[in-house]
Design an enzyme around this catalytic site. Structure first.
Site, PDB file in Angstrom:
ATOM      1  N   ASP A  19       6.753   9.866   8.937  1.00 55.82           N
ATOM      2  CA  ASP A  19       5.370   9.675   8.514  1.00 55.82           C
ATOM      3  C   ASP A  19       4.508  10.698   9.264  1.00 55.82           C
ATOM      4  O   ASP A  19       4.276  10.556  10.466  1.00 55.82           O
ATOM      5  CB  ASP A  19       4.891   8.266   8.857  1.00 55.82           C
ATOM      6  CG  ASP A  19       5.633   7.162   8.108  1.00 55.82           C
ATOM      7  OD1 ASP A  19       6.750   7.411   7.621  1.00 55.82           O
ATOM      8  OD2 ASP A  19       5.094   6.043   8.036  1.00 55.82           O
ATOM      9  N   LYS A  68       2.051   3.817   0.739  1.00 56.37           N
ATOM     10  CA  LYS A  68       2.223   2.938   1.888  1.00 56.37           C
ATOM     11  C   LYS A  68       0.860   2.548   2.433  1.00 56.37           C
ATOM     12  O   LYS A  68       0.055   3.409   2.792  1.00 56.37           O
ATOM     13  CB  LYS A  68       3.045   3.618   2.977  1.00 56.37           C
ATOM     14  CG  LYS A  68       3.252   2.755   4.219  1.00 56.37           C
ATOM     15  CD  LYS A  68       4.173   3.427   5.224  1.00 56.37           C
ATOM     16  CE  LYS A  68       4.243   2.653   6.532  1.00 56.37           C
ATOM     17  NZ  LYS A  68       5.151   3.292   7.525  1.00 56.37           N
ATOM     18  N   LYS A 126       0.281   7.704   2.472  1.00 55.13           N
ATOM     19  CA  LYS A 126       0.072   6.544   3.343  1.00 55.13           C
ATOM     20  C   LYS A 126      -1.382   6.513   3.785  1.00 55.13           C
ATOM     21  O   LYS A 126      -1.962   7.556   4.098  1.00 55.13           O
ATOM     22  CB  LYS A 126       1.012   6.651   4.542  1.00 55.13           C
ATOM     23  CG  LYS A 126       0.835   5.575   5.603  1.00 55.13           C
ATOM     24  CD  LYS A 126       1.853   5.764   6.724  1.00 55.13           C
ATOM     25  CE  LYS A 126       1.596   4.867   7.907  1.00 55.13           C
ATOM     26  NZ  LYS A 126       2.567   5.091   9.011  1.00 55.13           N
TER      27      LYS A 126
END
Length: 221
Positions: free
Chosen positions: A92, A185, A155
């Site tokens: 990430d 996400k 995300k």
């Protein structure tokens, strides 16, 4: 976006059970892994300095350029590559939020491409855009850059930005922008089953949670 009733098991399979506190200890990582197995979550997400870990049966995720995103792109790429070499299955990464605010999406694109090329096809790449700090147009631009760069997910948040974490509005906008071609996400400030259900309804396909047990306790078996 979802109409089927959400069960505990279905939601657990969407969770990255997360420990990214700077004061986290190896013992806390061990406890996180034990809890993750007990809860039946999809993945654990750890700081890269805590790798490698033994977590059979769990996807191991980590972060790059975290939490500010103000690292040089080559540093983010090297951090991601090392993490994958040490067993991470997912990375990430944090974009340069200031570049997105300035409308410089070519810089955002180049940043993500650098990390994508560093990990190649060896890891799932999620792109943290810090949505609470961005106006809608910049959220859309950052998501488009992530898709163009070959990322797998967009995300919402690191969970460390003073502007806040995930919001239903941001998740919905991100989901509409990527149109199912990338995952979404939602992460940051999701502490209850109602919060999680709202994010999923808005289009989240993965959840980043540090309070996974409390969230899952609100869903039926």
């Amino acid at each position: 976006m979802t109409s089927a009733p959400l069960t505990r098991a279905a939601v657990a399979d969407m969770i990255d059970h997360t420990l990214l506190a700077p004061e986290a200890t190896p013992a806390e990582v061990d406890s996180l892994i034990v809890e993750a197995r007990k809860l039946g979550v999809y993945a654990i997400c750890l700081s890269p300095s805590m790798l490698p870990v033994r977590a059979p049966g769990l996807v191991v995720a980590t972060v790059a350029g975290f939490p500010s995103g103000k690292h040089h792109s080559l540093v983010k790429g090297a951090e991601a590559r090392l993490a994958v070499d040490q067993g991470a299955h997912e990375v990430d990464m944090v974009i340069d939020v200031g570049a997105a605010l300035a409308g410089d999406f070519n810089a955002v694109l180049a940043d993500i491409i650098t990390v994508r090329e560093a990990t190649r096809d060896r890891a799932v790449l999620k792109v943290i855009i810090e949505s609470a700090a961005l106006p809608d147009a910049a959220i859309v631009g950052a998501c488009r850059a992530a898709e163009q760069a070959g990322a797998d997910f967009v995300k919402t948040s690191t969970g460390f930005h003073p502007a806040g974490g995930a919001s239903v509005h941001a998740v919905r906008l991100m989901a509409e922008t990527v149109g199912g071609r990338l995952g979404v996400k939602a992460s940051g400030g999701i502490r209850t089953a109602a919060d999680a259900a709202a994010m999923i309804e808005a289009g989240a396909t993965r959840l980043g949670l540090s309070k996974s047990a409390a969230v899952l306790d609100g869903f039926p078996d």
